[in-house]
Every structure is written in structure tokens, then in C-alpha cells.
Design a protein around this motif. Structure first.
Motif, PDB file in Angstrom:
ATOM      1  N   VAL A 216      53.741  47.703  45.235  1.00  0.00           N
ATOM      2  CA  VAL A 216      52.555  48.132  45.973  1.00  0.00           C
ATOM      3  C   VAL A 216      51.338  47.314  45.551  1.00  0.00           C
ATOM      4  O   VAL A 216      50.487  46.953  46.373  1.00  0.00           O
ATOM      5  N   LEU A 217      51.258  47.009  44.267  1.00  0.00           N
ATOM      6  CA  LEU A 217      50.094  46.309  43.751  1.00  0.00           C
ATOM      7  C   LEU A 217      50.105  44.812  44.046  1.00  0.00           C
ATOM      8  O   LEU A 217      49.044  44.213  44.228  1.00  0.00           O
ATOM      9  N   ARG A 218      51.272  44.186  44.091  1.00  0.00           N
ATOM     10  CA  ARG A 218      51.330  42.726  44.242  1.00  0.00           C
ATOM     11  C   ARG A 218      50.604  42.218  45.484  1.00  0.00           C
ATOM     12  O   ARG A 218      49.821  41.267  45.391  1.00  0.00           O
ATOM     13  N   PRO A 219      50.839  42.789  46.678  1.00  0.00           N
ATOM     14  CA  PRO A 219      50.128  42.280  47.859  1.00  0.00           C
ATOM     15  C   PRO A 219      48.610  42.404  47.734  1.00  0.00           C
ATOM     16  O   PRO A 219      47.879  41.510  48.170  1.00  0.00           O
ATOM     17  N   VAL A 220      48.150  43.495  47.127  1.00  0.00           N
ATOM     18  CA  VAL A 220      46.710  43.685  46.953  1.00  0.00           C
ATOM     19  C   VAL A 220      46.141  42.601  46.042  1.00  0.00           C
ATOM     20  O   VAL A 220      45.114  41.978  46.350  1.00  0.00           O
TER      21      VAL A 220
ATOM     22  N   VAL B 204      45.935  39.160  47.771  1.00  0.00           N
ATOM     23  CA  VAL B 204      44.786  39.045  48.663  1.00  0.00           C
ATOM     24  C   VAL B 204      43.519  38.794  47.856  1.00  0.00           C
ATOM     25  O   VAL B 204      42.705  37.921  48.195  1.00  0.00           O
ATOM     26  N   VAL B 205      43.347  39.543  46.774  1.00  0.00           N
ATOM     27  CA  VAL B 205      42.170  39.368  45.931  1.00  0.00           C
ATOM     28  C   VAL B 205      42.108  37.945  45.382  1.00  0.00           C
ATOM     29  O   VAL B 205      41.053  37.294  45.383  1.00  0.00           O
ATOM     30  N   LEU B 206      43.241  37.443  44.905  1.00  0.00           N
ATOM     31  CA  LEU B 206      43.273  36.098  44.333  1.00  0.00           C
ATOM     32  C   LEU B 206      42.981  35.026  45.384  1.00  0.00           C
ATOM     33  O   LEU B 206      42.301  34.038  45.101  1.00  0.00           O
ATOM     34  N   LEU B 207      43.493  35.194  46.586  1.00  0.00           N
ATOM     35  CA  LEU B 207      43.219  34.223  47.643  1.00  0.00           C
ATOM     36  C   LEU B 207      41.734  34.226  48.017  1.00  0.00           C
ATOM     37  O   LEU B 207      41.156  33.167  48.280  1.00  0.00           O
ATOM     38  N   VAL B 208      41.125  35.406  48.011  1.00  0.00           N
ATOM     39  CA  VAL B 208      39.684  35.488  48.250  1.00  0.00           C
ATOM     40  C   VAL B 208      38.925  34.777  47.138  1.00  0.00           C
ATOM     41  O   VAL B 208      37.958  34.036  47.382  1.00  0.00           O
ATOM     42  N   VAL B 209      39.372  34.977  45.904  1.00  0.00           N
ATOM     43  CA  VAL B 209      38.744  34.310  44.759  1.00  0.00           C
ATOM     44  C   VAL B 209      38.856  32.795  44.892  1.00  0.00           C
ATOM     45  O   VAL B 209      37.881  32.059  44.691  1.00  0.00           O
ATOM     46  N   ALA B 210      40.057  32.310  45.231  1.00  0.00           N
ATOM     47  CA  ALA B 210      40.261  30.867  45.378  1.00  0.00           C
ATOM     48  C   ALA B 210      39.358  30.298  46.468  1.00  0.00           C
ATOM     49  O   ALA B 210      38.746  29.237  46.293  1.00  0.00           O
ATOM     50  N   ALA B 211      39.271  31.003  47.601  1.00  0.00           N
ATOM     51  CA  ALA B 211      38.413  30.539  48.691  1.00  0.00           C
ATOM     52  C   ALA B 211      36.956  30.510  48.264  1.00  0.00           C
ATOM     53  O   ALA B 211      36.210  29.574  48.585  1.00  0.00           O
ATOM     54  N   PHE B 212      36.545  31.532  47.503  1.00  0.00           N
ATOM     55  CA  PHE B 212      35.161  31.600  47.030  1.00  0.00           C
ATOM     56  C   PHE B 212      34.838  30.420  46.117  1.00  0.00           C
ATOM     57  O   PHE B 212      33.791  29.781  46.233  1.00  0.00           O
ATOM     58  N   VAL B 213      35.752  30.123  45.186  1.00  0.00           N
ATOM     59  CA  VAL B 213      35.525  29.019  44.251  1.00  0.00           C
ATOM     60  C   VAL B 213      35.467  27.687  44.984  1.00  0.00           C
ATOM     61  O   VAL B 213      34.657  26.815  44.665  1.00  0.00           O
TER      62      VAL B 213
ATOM     63  N   VAL C 291      44.062  25.882  40.047  1.00  0.00           N
ATOM     64  CA  VAL C 291      45.505  25.679  39.897  1.00  0.00           C
ATOM     65  C   VAL C 291      46.177  26.952  39.397  1.00  0.00           C
ATOM     66  O   VAL C 291      47.223  27.376  39.916  1.00  0.00           O
ATOM     67  N   VAL C 292      45.564  27.608  38.401  1.00  0.00           N
ATOM     68  CA  VAL C 292      46.139  28.827  37.839  1.00  0.00           C
ATOM     69  C   VAL C 292      46.128  29.962  38.863  1.00  0.00           C
ATOM     70  O   VAL C 292      47.117  30.699  39.006  1.00  0.00           O
ATOM     71  N   VAL C 293      45.034  30.109  39.601  1.00  0.00           N
ATOM     72  CA  VAL C 293      44.950  31.169  40.612  1.00  0.00           C
ATOM     73  C   VAL C 293      46.020  30.987  41.677  1.00  0.00           C
ATOM     74  O   VAL C 293      46.730  31.934  42.047  1.00  0.00           O
ATOM     75  N   LEU C 294      46.174  29.775  42.189  1.00  0.00           N
ATOM     76  CA  LEU C 294      47.179  29.520  43.220  1.00  0.00           C
ATOM     77  C   LEU C 294      48.594  29.680  42.668  1.00  0.00           C
ATOM     78  O   LEU C 294      49.496  30.151  43.375  1.00  0.00           O
ATOM     79  N   SER C 295      48.795  29.312  41.401  1.00  0.00           N
ATOM     80  CA  SER C 295      50.107  29.502  40.774  1.00  0.00           C
ATOM     81  C   SER C 295      50.421  30.987  40.640  1.00  0.00           C
ATOM     82  O   SER C 295      51.565  31.417  40.839  1.00  0.00           O
ATOM     83  N   LEU C 296      49.411  31.769  40.304  1.00  0.00           N
ATOM     84  CA  LEU C 296      49.605  33.208  40.185  1.00  0.00           C
ATOM     85  C   LEU C 296      49.960  33.817  41.536  1.00  0.00           C
ATOM     86  O   LEU C 296      50.847  34.676  41.629  1.00  0.00           O
ATOM     87  N   VAL C 297      49.289  33.379  42.605  1.00  0.00           N
ATOM     88  CA  VAL C 297      49.618  33.866  43.944  1.00  0.00           C
ATOM     89  C   VAL C 297      51.072  33.542  44.280  1.00  0.00           C
ATOM     90  O   VAL C 297      51.814  34.388  44.795  1.00  0.00           O
ATOM     91  N   ALA C 298      51.499  32.313  43.984  1.00  0.00           N
ATOM     92  CA  ALA C 298      52.882  31.906  44.265  1.00  0.00           C
ATOM     93  C   ALA C 298      53.877  32.749  43.467  1.00  0.00           C
ATOM     94  O   ALA C 298      54.915  33.174  43.989  1.00  0.00           O
ATOM     95  N   LYS C 299      53.548  32.995  42.192  1.00  0.00           N
ATOM     96  CA  LYS C 299      54.446  33.804  41.347  1.00  0.00           C
ATOM     97  C   LYS C 299      54.543  35.234  41.863  1.00  0.00           C
ATOM     98  O   LYS C 299      55.647  35.810  41.951  1.00  0.00           O
ATOM     99  N   LEU C 300      53.427  35.831  42.240  1.00  0.00           N
ATOM    100  CA  LEU C 300      53.446  37.199  42.767  1.00  0.00           C
ATOM    101  C   LEU C 300      54.200  37.265  44.096  1.00  0.00           C
ATOM    102  O   LEU C 300      54.929  38.220  44.350  1.00  0.00           O
ATOM    103  N   ALA C 301      54.009  36.250  44.941  1.00  0.00           N
ATOM    104  CA  ALA C 301      54.728  36.217  46.223  1.00  0.00           C
ATOM    105  C   ALA C 301      56.226  36.113  46.005  1.00  0.00           C
ATOM    106  O   ALA C 301      57.023  36.769  46.694  1.00  0.00           O
ATOM    107  N   TYR C 302      56.618  35.292  45.036  1.00  0.00           N
ATOM    108  CA  TYR C 302      58.048  35.164  44.718  1.00  0.00           C
ATOM    109  C   TYR C 302      58.626  36.496  44.236  1.00  0.00           C
ATOM    110  O   TYR C 302      59.697  36.924  44.682  1.00  0.00           O
ATOM    111  N   ASP C 303      57.912  37.144  43.310  1.00  0.00           N
ATOM    112  CA  ASP C 303      58.366  38.424  42.793  1.00  0.00           C
ATOM    113  C   ASP C 303      58.442  39.490  43.882  1.00  0.00           C
ATOM    114  O   ASP C 303      59.324  40.354  43.867  1.00  0.00           O
ATOM    115  N   GLN C 304      57.515  39.410  44.856  1.00  0.00           N
ATOM    116  CA  GLN C 304      57.444  40.434  45.898  1.00  0.00           C
ATOM    117  C   GLN C 304      58.543  40.288  46.946  1.00  0.00           C
ATOM    118  O   GLN C 304      59.153  41.268  47.345  1.00  0.00           O
ATOM    119  N   TRP C 305      58.812  39.041  47.375  1.00  0.00           N
ATOM    120  CA  TRP C 305      59.680  38.848  48.547  1.00  0.00           C
ATOM    121  C   TRP C 305      60.969  38.064  48.286  1.00  0.00           C
ATOM    122  O   TRP C 305      61.883  38.144  49.083  1.00  0.00           O
TER     123      TRP C 305
END
Length: 262
Positions: A104-108, A111-120, A246-260
Motif C-alpha cells: 500500500v505504501l510503495r505507490p504513495v 509518487v512522492v519521489l517522482l514529485v521530488v525529482a521533478a522539483f529538483v 540518481v539516488v531518488v530515481l534508483s529508489l523509484v525503480a527499486k520500489l517499482a520492482y518490489d511492487q510489481w
């Protein structure tokens, strides 16, 4: 202590060094260290892997914190107050962790991390120049906000879920205290030491630490952390910003892998 092949031991030590470097620069070294331990020690119970991970990480984080304190404008008192709040928040989050599924938490979080990456990316000035929080006394209102939101909030997240806590600390301290990314990384290390001490104490009390392996890997983690801290201090916020993305995008990829996919 389980039997560990020499090749596996070498890989784990190299992973510890790389994780120490990443953690010192921008946080998130656990994204590399914890999976490496899980893959390298498949026969070891998860609790022992988590405890060993904390025993390794606390050494590198502490070394990086000392390196930063000596050369960066760190507000040690403020960082310790935030760290104590993070420790309490982490314990509270761990208490509720069993009742909330990570699926339940991973998708949330993604999204937060992608917003952070876009902001940076869209705000190149974010964290590049030191605000008044790095040059002057930090105001009471901002200090209280940092203690409650950064310490309590991210500490709670660390106990509840965990991945990317160091990165969130850097981002939050930059935004709330108006610090540049290097100074935020320095303060984040002190907060991380506080949370790691609490977690390690609990794991050690329960007998869930492989001390011999942790001691060996900690040497490499410390070396990586010291190198990372010095590189961040010498190269400045622009360098930290790139590593952060790089770390933020890697974290998104890792969470996506774990989720799906996992």
C-alpha cells in the motif's frame, strides 16, 4: 556465524564501501547495502540481516558525521534535537508497521519521489546556495517545524517502511531549514546516527546481529563514508544534487520492482 564464501565476503565488503559513499553524499546507502546482504546471506534470518545492516551502517554514518562536523556549518544542537524526535518517531512507526502492508505504501512513496525529482530538476537553484539557516541562528519556528515534521515525521516513516530515509532527511532539512544540500547532508548524518543507535540497540538486545561480519564490513563502510563526505564538501551542492537525482530515481525503480515484478 554462517559459512560465507570468500567471493561473497569480498562482494559484501565492496557493497558496504559503495553504500557508505552514497550515504555520506546524499543518504540512501541502505538501498545498496541491505539488498546485498539479503542476496549474499539467503540462509540467514531476515532479522539478523537487518541487525547486521544497522551495525554496519552506523559506523559509516558516524564517520561521515564527524567529517562533516569538522568542516561544514553543522548545527549540532539542532540536529541532535531533530535526531531524538526521529528516534521516537521511528519507534512509533515500528509499533504500527505490522498493521500496514508495504504494497500500500510503495505507490504513495513512488509518487512522492517522482514529485521530488521533478522539483529538483525544475528548480536548479534548490539547495545550491546556503540560506540564512546555514549562516545565522536558526529561528525557533523553523527549529520546531524541523523537530516535528523532519524528526518525528521521517522518523515515523523510517520505522514504518524505511527505504530512502536518508534522502528524505536531506531534502526536508534543505527545505525547512533553508540549508544548501551539503550542509543539509551534514545535519542529516547526525539525525541518522540517532535513529541507527536506537535500532541497533534493539537488534543487539534481541541477538540479531552478526558481529564478526558487521565489524569487517563496517571498516569498508567507514572508508566509503569518509571519502563521500570529503567529496561532497570539496565539490559542493552541484555534485550532491546530481547524486541526489540518481539516488531518488534508483529508489523509484527499486520500489517499482518490489511492487510489481518481485
Amino acid at each position: 556465524m554462517p559459512d560465507i564464501a570468500l567471493t561473497t565476503l569480498v562482494v559484501l565488503c565492496l557493497a558496504a564501501a559503495a553504500a557508505g559513499w552514497i550515504d555520506a553524499v546524499v543518504g540512501g546507502g541502505g538501498l545498496l547495502l541491505l539488498p546485498a546482504l539479503l542476496l549474499g546471506l539467503p540462509q540467514v534470518p531476515a532479522a539478523h540481516v537487518l541487525g547486521t545492516n544497522k551495525a554496519v551502517a552506523i559506523v559509516g554514518t558516524s564517520g561521515a558525521a564527524v567529517a562533516y562536523v569538522r568542516k561544514a556549518p553543522v548545527k549540532v544542537g539542532t540536529a541532535l534535537r531533530i535526531g531524538l524526535a526521529a528516534l521516537a518517531g521511528s519507534m512509533t512507526g515500528a509499533f504500527f508497521a505490522a498493521g500496514i502492508g508495504s504494497e500500500v505504501l510503495r505507490p504513495v512513496i513512488m509518487v512522492v519521489l517522482l514529485v521530488v525529482a521533478a522539483f529538483v530538476v525544475l528548480r536548479p537553484s534548490f539547495g545550491r546556495t546556503a540560506g540564512d539557516g546555514a549562516r545565522q541562528e536558526i529561528g525557533r519556528a523553523r527549529t520546531v517545524t524541523a523537530i516535528v515534521l523532519v524528526g518525528g515525521g521521517i522518523g515515523f516513516y523510517d520505522g514504518l517502511f524505511g527505504p530512502g530515509t536518508g534522502t528524505f532527511l536531506v531534502l526536508a532539512l534543505t527545505a525547512v531549514l533553508h540549508l544548501d544540500l551539503v550542509t543539509a547532508s551534514a545535519n542529516a548524518k547526525i539525525v541518522n546516527v540517532c535513529t541507527n543507535v536506537g535500532a541497533l540497540a534493539m537488534f543487539a538486545h534481541q541477538g540479531h546481529v552478526l558481529w564478526w561480519l558487521a565489524a569487517l564490513m563496517a571498516v569498508f563502510n567507514l572508508a566509503g563514508g569518509l571519502v563521500g563526505a570529503r567529496m561532497a564538501l570539496s565539490r559542493g551542492s552541484g555534485f550532491v544534487r546530481v547524486v541526489l537525482l540518481v539516488v531518488v530515481l534508483s529508489l523509484v525503480a527499486k520500489l517499482a520492482y518490489d511492487q510489481w515484478l518481485a
